[in-house]
Design an enzyme around this catalytic site. Structure first.
Site, PDB file in Angstrom:
ATOM      1  N   ASN A   7       0.679  -1.081  -0.081  1.00 12.46           N
ATOM      2  CA  ASN A   7      -0.071  -0.083  -0.076  1.00 12.46           C
ATOM      3  C   ASN A   7       0.946   1.167   0.004  1.00 12.46           C
ATOM      4  O   ASN A   7       1.537   1.464   1.129  1.00 12.46           O
ATOM      5  CB  ASN A   7      -0.934  -0.027   1.291  1.00 12.46           C
ATOM      6  CG  ASN A   7      -1.826   1.189   1.297  1.00 12.46           C
ATOM      7  OD1 ASN A   7      -1.386   2.230   0.946  1.00 12.46           O
ATOM      8  ND2 ASN A   7      -3.062   1.021   1.893  1.00 12.46           N
ATOM      9  N   GLU A  34      -4.004   1.742  -2.891  1.00 11.52           N
ATOM     10  CA  GLU A  34      -4.072   3.178  -2.835  1.00 11.52           C
ATOM     11  C   GLU A  34      -3.030   4.116  -3.690  1.00 11.52           C
ATOM     12  O   GLU A  34      -2.325   4.862  -3.282  1.00 11.52           O
ATOM     13  CB  GLU A  34      -3.584   3.662  -1.220  1.00 11.52           C
ATOM     14  CG  GLU A  34      -5.059   3.332  -0.417  1.00 11.52           C
ATOM     15  CD  GLU A  34      -4.894   4.338   0.839  1.00 11.52           C
ATOM     16  OE1 GLU A  34      -5.642   5.240   0.709  1.00 11.52           O
ATOM     17  OE2 GLU A  34      -4.310   3.597   1.956  1.00 11.52           O
ATOM     18  N   ASP A 143      -3.891  -4.701   1.404  1.00 14.16           N
ATOM     19  CA  ASP A 143      -4.146  -4.093   2.442  1.00 14.16           C
ATOM     20  C   ASP A 143      -5.441  -4.733   3.039  1.00 14.16           C
ATOM     21  O   ASP A 143      -6.466  -3.977   2.391  1.00 14.16           O
ATOM     22  CB  ASP A 143      -4.057  -2.545   2.244  1.00 14.16           C
ATOM     23  CG  ASP A 143      -4.432  -1.939   3.496  1.00 14.16           C
ATOM     24  OD1 ASP A 143      -4.926  -2.534   4.642  1.00 14.16           O
ATOM     25  OD2 ASP A 143      -4.465  -0.477   3.639  1.00 14.16           O
ATOM     26  N   ASN A 145      -6.790  -4.163   6.047  1.00 11.25           N
ATOM     27  CA  ASN A 145      -7.353  -3.538   7.058  1.00 11.25           C
ATOM     28  C   ASN A 145      -7.969  -4.364   8.144  1.00 11.25           C
ATOM     29  O   ASN A 145      -8.823  -3.828   8.917  1.00 11.25           O
ATOM     30  CB  ASN A 145      -8.228  -2.424   6.404  1.00 11.25           C
ATOM     31  CG  ASN A 145      -7.663  -1.350   5.963  1.00 11.25           C
ATOM     32  OD1 ASN A 145      -6.900  -0.644   6.931  1.00 11.25           O
ATOM     33  ND2 ASN A 145      -8.082  -0.564   4.862  1.00 11.25           N
ATOM     34  N   ASP A 214      -1.193  -6.236   6.090  1.00 12.29           N
ATOM     35  CA  ASP A 214      -1.072  -6.222   4.647  1.00 12.29           C
ATOM     36  C   ASP A 214      -0.664  -7.757   4.512  1.00 12.29           C
ATOM     37  O   ASP A 214       0.392  -8.282   5.030  1.00 12.29           O
ATOM     38  CB  ASP A 214      -0.011  -5.470   4.258  1.00 12.29           C
ATOM     39  CG  ASP A 214      -0.195  -3.782   4.372  1.00 12.29           C
ATOM     40  OD1 ASP A 214      -0.848  -3.505   3.666  1.00 12.29           O
ATOM     41  OD2 ASP A 214       0.139  -3.368   5.416  1.00 12.29           O
ATOM     42  N   ASP A 243       3.015   4.525   4.841  1.00 15.32           N
ATOM     43  CA  ASP A 243       2.733   4.280   6.285  1.00 15.32           C
ATOM     44  C   ASP A 243       2.858   2.639   6.192  1.00 15.32           C
ATOM     45  O   ASP A 243       2.825   2.073   7.582  1.00 15.32           O
ATOM     46  CB  ASP A 243       1.408   5.122   6.991  1.00 15.32           C
ATOM     47  CG  ASP A 243       0.282   5.077   5.961  1.00 15.32           C
ATOM     48  OD1 ASP A 243       0.198   4.595   5.001  1.00 15.32           O
ATOM     49  OD2 ASP A 243      -0.771   5.315   6.690  1.00 15.32           O
ATOM     50  N   HIS A 244       2.741   1.984   5.396  1.00 15.39           N
ATOM     51  CA  HIS A 244       2.762   0.535   5.126  1.00 15.39           C
ATOM     52  C   HIS A 244       4.298   0.230   4.421  1.00 15.39           C
ATOM     53  O   HIS A 244       4.616   1.030   3.744  1.00 15.39           O
ATOM     54  CB  HIS A 244       1.576   0.111   4.021  1.00 15.39           C
ATOM     55  CG  HIS A 244       0.430   0.187   4.514  1.00 15.39           C
ATOM     56  ND1 HIS A 244      -0.614  -0.570   4.915  1.00 15.39           N
ATOM     57  CD2 HIS A 244      -0.377   1.455   4.325  1.00 15.39           C
ATOM     58  CE1 HIS A 244      -1.680  -0.196   5.191  1.00 15.39           C
ATOM     59  NE2 HIS A 244      -1.742   1.351   4.981  1.00 15.39           N
TER      60      HIS A 244
END
Length: 254
Positions: A7, A34, A143, A145, A214, A243-244
DNA sequence: ATGTCACAGTCCCTGTGA
C-alpha cells in the site's frame, strides 16, 4: 518468483520510493494499493522502462489498485462486477500465477455504514475465490485492514471497540481460508508479529506500535511452492515513506 | 489518545480520510 504487496498511500507522492524499491529488490509481480490516481495519470511508460507491464484500476482522489509484472500480464479483471464505484480490487494472470490486489475498506468505526460495507466486501471476495480454479497457483495480496489475530496487533487492549481487530472482521477474513487460501507470512512465521503498518502519528514506527494488515493469501497449489515471506521494514524508514511496508512472498516458480 | 500525511477545493488554509 518474487511477489510483493504494498500500500503506497498515493503513487504520485511515492513514485521515487517505489522506483528505488523495484530496482533494489527486483520483484517479478507487484500488487499495489492506494495509488490515488486516475488511469490517465498512471505512469505506464515509466514502469515499462523499468521492465514491467502494468495494469491500473484507478478512481482519482481515493483508492486505486495496480498490478506490475515482468513475467507477463494478461486477462485483467477490474472490480467484482457488482457495480461498486470504488476501485479496490483487480486481478491478472502473471505467468503461471493468478494474482489479485485488494484494498479492503477501512470500516472507520464499528457503528459506521462503512464497516458494514467492509464485511460485505470481504464476503464478496471470499465468494470470488471459492469459485476460482483450485489447480492453478493463486495469490490474493493487499491491504486487508484487518489484523487476523491478537499477535498481529501491538496492543489488543488499545484497540478494544475499534475496527481492524473486531471479531466480525476476523471472521470475514477467515472466509478466505474456508475458500482454500492460507495466510503465507503467518504460516511461515507462526510466532513473530511481522507488522506491516505503523501510524504516521505519535512516533508509532519507532515505538513499535504496528499492525499486520498487509497480507498474502495463497492457495494450496502456490503454497506448496512457497520458499519465503517477509516484511521489508526498511521501506518504512527515511524520507517520505508510505505508512505501510512491502510484504514479500517468494516461490519456486520460473 | 493522537505528536502525520495526502488529497481537493474553499487554493497557502481547511475539511476529509486514513
Amino acid at each position: 518468483m518474487k511477489i510483493v504487496t504494498w500500500n503506497v498511500n498515493s503513487l504520485t507522492a511515492r513514485l521515487a520510493r517505489v522506483t528505488q524499491w523495484l530496482s533494489e529488490h527486483e520483484p517479478d509481480v507487484v500488487l499495489l494499493q492506494e495509488t490515488k490516481q486516475t488511469d490517465a495519470k498512471f505512469p505506464f511508460a515509466h514502469f515499462e522502462e523499468l521492465g514491467y507491464e502494468s495494469a491500473h484500476y484507478g478512481q482519482g482522489q481515493w483508492n486505486g489498485v495496480a498490478i506490475l509484472s515482468r513475467v507477463g500480464l494478461k486477462d485483467v479483471t477490474r472490480g467484482f462486477g457488482d457495480g461498486d464505484p470504488e476501485a479496490r480490487v483487480m486481478s491478472a494472470q502473471c505467468g503461471e500465477v493468478r494474482a489479485f490486489t485488494c484494498y479492503v475498506p477501512n470500516g472507520r468505526a464499528l457503528d459506521d455504514p462503512h464497516y458494514t460495507y467492509k464485511l460485505r466486501w470481504l464476503d464478496t471476495l471470499s465468494g470470488v475465490i471459492a469459485n476460482a480454479d483450485r489447480e492453478a497457483p493463486l495469490i490474493v495480496g493487499g491491504d486487508f485492514n484487518v489484523a487476523p489475530t491478537d499477535l498481529d496487533c501491538y496492543d489488543p487492549q488499545a484497540f478494544e471497540g475499534a475496527t481492524h481487530v473486531s471479531e466480525p472482521e476476523r471472521e470475514a477474513l477467515r472466509g478466505l481460508e474456508r475458500a482454500g487460501l492460507r495466510d503465507l507470512t503467518r504460516a511461515l512465521h507462526p510466532d513473530e508479529p511481522c507488522f506491516s503498518w505503523w501510524d504516521y502519528r505519535n512516533g508509532a514506527f519507532h515505538r513499535g506500535w504496528g499492525l499486520r494488515i498487509d497480507l498474502l493469501y495463497v492457495n494450496a497449489s502456490l503454497f506448496e511452492r512457497a520458499t519465503a515471506s517477509y516484511v521489508d521494514r526498511d521501506a518504512r524508514k527515511g524520507e517520505k515513506p508510505s505508512d505501510h511496508a512491502p510484504v514479500v512472498g517468494e516461490f519456486a516458480l520460473s
